[in-house]
Design a protein around this motif. Sequence first.
Motif, PDB file in Angstrom:
ATOM      1  N   ALA A   5     -20.036  13.739  81.371  1.00  0.00           N
ATOM      2  CA  ALA A   5     -19.182  14.018  80.450  1.00  0.00           C
ATOM      3  C   ALA A   5     -19.139  13.010  78.974  1.00  0.00           C
ATOM      4  N   ARG A   6     -19.845  11.523  79.964  1.00  0.00           N
ATOM      5  CA  ARG A   6     -19.831  10.763  79.416  1.00  0.00           C
ATOM      6  C   ARG A   6     -20.778   9.740  79.515  1.00  0.00           C
ATOM      7  N   LEU A   7     -21.966   9.388  78.861  1.00  0.00           N
ATOM      8  CA  LEU A   7     -22.879   8.056  79.099  1.00  0.00           C
ATOM      9  C   LEU A   7     -23.395   7.116  78.219  1.00  0.00           C
ATOM     10  N   SER A   8     -22.301   6.537  77.456  1.00  0.00           N
ATOM     11  CA  SER A   8     -22.468   5.525  76.777  1.00  0.00           C
ATOM     12  C   SER A   8     -22.531   4.616  77.651  1.00  0.00           C
ATOM     13  N   GLY A   9     -23.662   3.477  77.484  1.00  0.00           N
ATOM     14  CA  GLY A   9     -24.342   2.955  78.330  1.00  0.00           C
ATOM     15  C   GLY A   9     -25.105   2.780  78.493  1.00  0.00           C
ATOM     16  N   THR A  10     -25.788   4.531  79.321  1.00  0.00           N
ATOM     17  CA  THR A  10     -27.104   4.540  80.079  1.00  0.00           C
ATOM     18  C   THR A  10     -28.017   5.596  79.030  1.00  0.00           C
ATOM     19  N   THR A  11     -29.004   4.498  79.418  1.00  0.00           N
ATOM     20  CA  THR A  11     -30.059   5.364  78.833  1.00  0.00           C
ATOM     21  C   THR A  11     -30.984   6.530  79.444  1.00  0.00           C
ATOM     22  N   ALA A  12     -31.082   7.183  79.126  1.00  0.00           N
ATOM     23  CA  ALA A  12     -31.895   8.766  78.819  1.00  0.00           C
ATOM     24  C   ALA A  12     -33.004   8.767  78.242  1.00  0.00           C
ATOM     25  N   LEU A  13     -33.857   8.669  79.333  1.00  0.00           N
ATOM     26  CA  LEU A  13     -35.643   8.816  79.280  1.00  0.00           C
ATOM     27  C   LEU A  13     -35.775  10.512  79.137  1.00  0.00           C
ATOM     28  N   VAL A  14     -36.089  10.928  78.327  1.00  0.00           N
ATOM     29  CA  VAL A  14     -36.642  12.604  78.225  1.00  0.00           C
ATOM     30  C   VAL A  14     -38.162  12.724  77.546  1.00  0.00           C
ATOM     31  N   THR A  15     -39.177  13.746  77.795  1.00  0.00           N
ATOM     32  CA  THR A  15     -40.386  13.809  78.259  1.00  0.00           C
ATOM     33  C   THR A  15     -40.814  15.136  77.638  1.00  0.00           C
ATOM     34  N   GLY A  16     -41.464  15.723  76.795  1.00  0.00           N
ATOM     35  CA  GLY A  16     -41.892  16.553  75.589  1.00  0.00           C
ATOM     36  C   GLY A  16     -40.236  17.077  74.169  1.00  0.00           C
ATOM     37  N   ALA A  17     -40.167  15.869  74.530  1.00  0.00           N
ATOM     38  CA  ALA A  17     -38.896  16.088  73.594  1.00  0.00           C
ATOM     39  C   ALA A  17     -38.944  16.552  72.142  1.00  0.00           C
ATOM     40  N   SER A  18     -40.372  16.558  71.549  1.00  0.00           N
ATOM     41  CA  SER A  18     -40.466  17.238  70.054  1.00  0.00           C
ATOM     42  C   SER A  18     -39.405  18.521  69.479  1.00  0.00           C
ATOM     43  N   GLY A  19     -39.465  19.393  71.076  1.00  0.00           N
ATOM     44  CA  GLY A  19     -39.089  20.959  70.988  1.00  0.00           C
ATOM     45  C   GLY A  19     -38.341  21.515  71.650  1.00  0.00           C
ATOM     46  N   GLY A  20     -38.196  22.127  71.551  1.00  0.00           N
ATOM     47  CA  GLY A  20     -37.622  23.060  72.859  1.00  0.00           C
ATOM     48  C   GLY A  20     -36.428  22.692  73.705  1.00  0.00           C
ATOM     49  N   ILE A  21     -37.232  23.033  75.270  1.00  0.00           N
ATOM     50  CA  ILE A  21     -35.979  22.605  76.333  1.00  0.00           C
ATOM     51  C   ILE A  21     -35.652  21.321  75.466  1.00  0.00           C
ATOM     52  N   GLY A  22     -36.756  19.708  75.646  1.00  0.00           N
ATOM     53  CA  GLY A  22     -36.417  18.976  75.584  1.00  0.00           C
ATOM     54  C   GLY A  22     -35.819  18.235  74.734  1.00  0.00           C
ATOM     55  N   SER A  23     -35.954  18.648  73.771  1.00  0.00           N
ATOM     56  CA  SER A  23     -35.119  17.935  72.123  1.00  0.00           C
ATOM     57  C   SER A  23     -33.561  19.240  72.512  1.00  0.00           C
ATOM     58  N   GLU A  24     -32.977  20.016  72.951  1.00  0.00           N
ATOM     59  CA  GLU A  24     -31.883  20.401  72.580  1.00  0.00           C
ATOM     60  C   GLU A  24     -31.450  19.573  74.630  1.00  0.00           C
ATOM     61  N   PHE A  25     -31.678  18.548  74.974  1.00  0.00           N
ATOM     62  CA  PHE A  25     -31.518  17.922  76.044  1.00  0.00           C
ATOM     63  C   PHE A  25     -31.633  16.713  75.516  1.00  0.00           C
ATOM     64  N   ALA A  26     -32.050  16.003  74.980  1.00  0.00           N
ATOM     65  CA  ALA A  26     -31.671  14.862  73.885  1.00  0.00           C
ATOM     66  C   ALA A  26     -30.439  14.529  73.196  1.00  0.00           C
ATOM     67  N   ARG A  27     -30.560  16.387  72.262  1.00  0.00           N
ATOM     68  CA  ARG A  27     -29.208  16.767  72.044  1.00  0.00           C
ATOM     69  C   ARG A  27     -27.538  15.964  72.528  1.00  0.00           C
ATOM     70  N   ARG A  28     -28.149  16.750  73.366  1.00  0.00           N
ATOM     71  CA  ARG A  28     -26.773  16.747  74.107  1.00  0.00           C
ATOM     72  C   ARG A  28     -26.643  15.504  74.912  1.00  0.00           C
ATOM     73  N   LEU A  29     -27.727  14.883  75.122  1.00  0.00           N
ATOM     74  CA  LEU A  29     -27.183  13.698  76.072  1.00  0.00           C
ATOM     75  C   LEU A  29     -27.052  12.744  74.859  1.00  0.00           C
ATOM     76  N   ALA A  30     -27.185  12.362  73.343  1.00  0.00           N
ATOM     77  CA  ALA A  30     -26.848  11.737  72.134  1.00  0.00           C
ATOM     78  C   ALA A  30     -25.313  12.155  71.930  1.00  0.00           C
ATOM     79  N   GLN A  31     -24.861  13.843  72.234  1.00  0.00           N
ATOM     80  CA  GLN A  31     -23.492  13.859  72.829  1.00  0.00           C
ATOM     81  C   GLN A  31     -22.778  12.608  72.871  1.00  0.00           C
ATOM     82  N   ARG A  32     -23.401  13.015  74.327  1.00  0.00           N
ATOM     83  CA  ARG A  32     -22.912  11.984  75.595  1.00  0.00           C
ATOM     84  C   ARG A  32     -22.780  10.696  75.876  1.00  0.00           C
ATOM     85  N   GLY A  33     -23.153   9.994  74.014  1.00  0.00           N
ATOM     86  CA  GLY A  33     -23.479   8.721  74.214  1.00  0.00           C
ATOM     87  C   GLY A  33     -24.557   8.015  74.796  1.00  0.00           C
ATOM     88  N   ALA A  34     -25.830   8.717  75.316  1.00  0.00           N
ATOM     89  CA  ALA A  34     -26.531   8.182  76.097  1.00  0.00           C
ATOM     90  C   ALA A  34     -27.483   7.154  74.662  1.00  0.00           C
TER      91      ALA A  34
END
Length: 268
Positions: A5-34
């Motif tokens: 629920a909260r990922l501050s202090g974590t770095t997430a790496l997302v491949t295929g992030a320019s659109g679709g599912i990858g972009s959504e993962f990046a957004r949701r991870l950023a929302q959690r503070g990653a």
Amino acid sequence: MHNLARLSGTTALVTGASGGIGSEFARRLAQRGADLVIVARSGDKLEALASFLRSTHGVRVRTEKLDLSETDAPRALFERTVEHGIEVGFLVNNAGSGAVGPAVKADPAAIAAMMNLNSHAVVDSMIRFLPGMVSRGRGVIVNVGSAAAFQPMPYEAAYAASKAMVQSFTQAVGEEIAGSGVRVLAVHPGVTVTGQRSEEILGVVAKFCGLRQPEHVVTTAFRALGSRKFSVVDGCRYSLFVGMTQRLPARTTVALMRRITEKTLSGV
């Protein structure tokens, strides 16, 4: 394991992030503070997403323009994170592509590139990033597969096989590291609105199972990470479809999938 629920202090790496599912993962991870490292072939799209995530969520975002279908690309990506002192605590192997048509007419180079991206890059990245996570006693790896992983797919034979490898490898490694504090999961989307041609090819399946959105897939993944599952199929109807095909005799299943793809290909 991380509090998802909260990922501050974590770095997430997302491949295929320019659109679709990858972009959504990046957004949701950023929302959690990653903080993020986002990877794709399209530099412009990556930079646009990075700018949005920085301004909206106040997280650090590094972009890596890279074609993971190239054999040495996963190694290069890992080495870049080491070079910049980045400790990846949440890895999303999302980049992937499809190849449609009879095997007898397939382009060997195109198939090799697809297999590199869909299978080799996933395995290579897991093997490289996993030891650090295990040594720290925490981490998450999500591999994006496909509902096609669970049955042979005539006319998409190599694609389905590449995703079957993702499923098998994820489950096996998950069992190996059980109790380590590291969580691994394969999430398998059905027909999802991402702009790929697979949406056309599997149109017959989509008529029965419905079209899914990237946000559905990511929600399914996060929910499953709170369980002990090593894999999950996105969407109840797709899960039922996969369950049905696995219960049928193998010859019946492959004949069914051949009829589905032939019918759809004839209209594409």
